[in-house]
Every structure is written in structure tokens, then in C-alpha cells.
Design an enzyme around this catalytic site. Sequence first.
Site, PDB file in Angstrom:
ATOM      1  N   SER A   1       7.817  84.222  62.393  1.00  0.00           N
ATOM      2  CA  SER A   1       8.927  83.236  62.841  1.00  0.00           C
ATOM      3  C   SER A   1       9.844  82.235  62.097  1.00  0.00           C
ATOM      4  O   SER A   1       9.890  81.753  62.521  1.00  0.00           O
ATOM      5  CB  SER A   1       8.130  82.843  64.054  1.00  0.00           C
ATOM      6  OG  SER A   1       8.029  83.711  64.667  1.00  0.00           O
TER       7      SER A   1
ATOM      8  N   LYS B   1      13.238  82.093  61.762  1.00  0.00           N
ATOM      9  CA  LYS B   1      13.270  80.586  62.834  1.00  0.00           C
ATOM     10  C   LYS B   1      14.623  79.744  61.552  1.00  0.00           C
ATOM     11  O   LYS B   1      15.304  78.814  62.271  1.00  0.00           O
ATOM     12  CB  LYS B   1      12.535  80.506  63.885  1.00  0.00           C
ATOM     13  CG  LYS B   1      13.347  81.614  65.360  1.00  0.00           C
ATOM     14  CD  LYS B   1      11.047  81.211  66.113  1.00  0.00           C
ATOM     15  CE  LYS B   1      11.560  82.097  66.727  1.00  0.00           C
ATOM     16  NZ  LYS B   1      10.052  82.779  67.054  1.00  0.00           N
TER      17      LYS B   1
ATOM     18  N   SER C   1       9.272  78.369  69.551  1.00  0.00           N
ATOM     19  CA  SER C   1       8.942  79.146  68.515  1.00  0.00           C
ATOM     20  C   SER C   1       9.837  80.718  69.292  1.00  0.00           C
ATOM     21  O   SER C   1       9.397  81.101  69.496  1.00  0.00           O
ATOM     22  CB  SER C   1       7.638  79.532  68.561  1.00  0.00           C
ATOM     23  OG  SER C   1       8.222  80.910  66.830  1.00  0.00           O
TER      24      SER C   1
END
Length: 146
Positions: A5, A8, A63
Site C-alpha cells: 500500500s 498509494k 487505504s
Amino acid sequence: MYPASITKVLTSIVVMENCNLEDKVTVTQTAINSVEYGYITANLKSGETFTVEELLNILIVSSANDAALVLAEHISGSTEDFCKLMNETAIKIGCTNSNFVNPNGVHHENHYSTARDLALIGNYSLKFEKLKELFKKTYYKIPTTD
């Protein structure tokens, strides 16, 4: 290593460099269907409209993988084209050992980075006041949609 993640953060940089926060974005069924089963989503619905800023909040604070895909489609028309832009941006930042194949960090053997490159991405993201603000948040309530 696989950046998961943390990807991102790069996605949010590309968004900041290619959108206005007030731009309206409509969620597509294609984006929704592209989220692999079992990954975090904000349960966005096809046809809902959000501003880029709202989607960035959903992306960073929650997220949410669906938000990453919606933003990617909005900017580039497809995830594949968005990933080309991600990789170009990573090179511009100075990354030398990274390759991104999706905007959300879902595991893929060809989606990788290094600690050095992720540090460069993280440092570069701090030039955007809006991102610094979002990185500090611990909660975001998704607004009512149409």
C-alpha cells in the site's frame, strides 16, 4: 521488495500533479470490478460522484483500493496507462529500481521497489501541502453521494 500500500503514496503524487482537487470523478463499474477479492475497499458504487479531494481522502486515510483504481481511470483512462505515468513519475523523482503495475499496491511479481526509491517517493510527496495534511489524518467519513 513489494511496496504494497505504500504504492498509494506514488498514486497520490500522480493525482496531485494531474488533477484539480475540485474535479468531479464518477465511479465506473470497471474500476469496481478491478479490485481483487479480499482487498480493502470503501465500497464505492458505480455512478457515484466524488471530488478528487474526497477520493484522495478515501485512498490515503482508508487505504481503499477501489479509490486508487477510480483515480487511475479518471487521469489516464485505464490502469495500464496510469501505471506508465506512475513509472515515469518515479523516474522523474529519481527512482532507479522500481516498477509499478497497479495504482494500489496489490501484490504482483512485477510490482516492486527498494527502500531507497520508496524514501525518494515519500520525501517528494511532502512537497504537497494537501498530502501532508492527509497523511496526518486518522479518520475520514465518506460524504453522502447521489
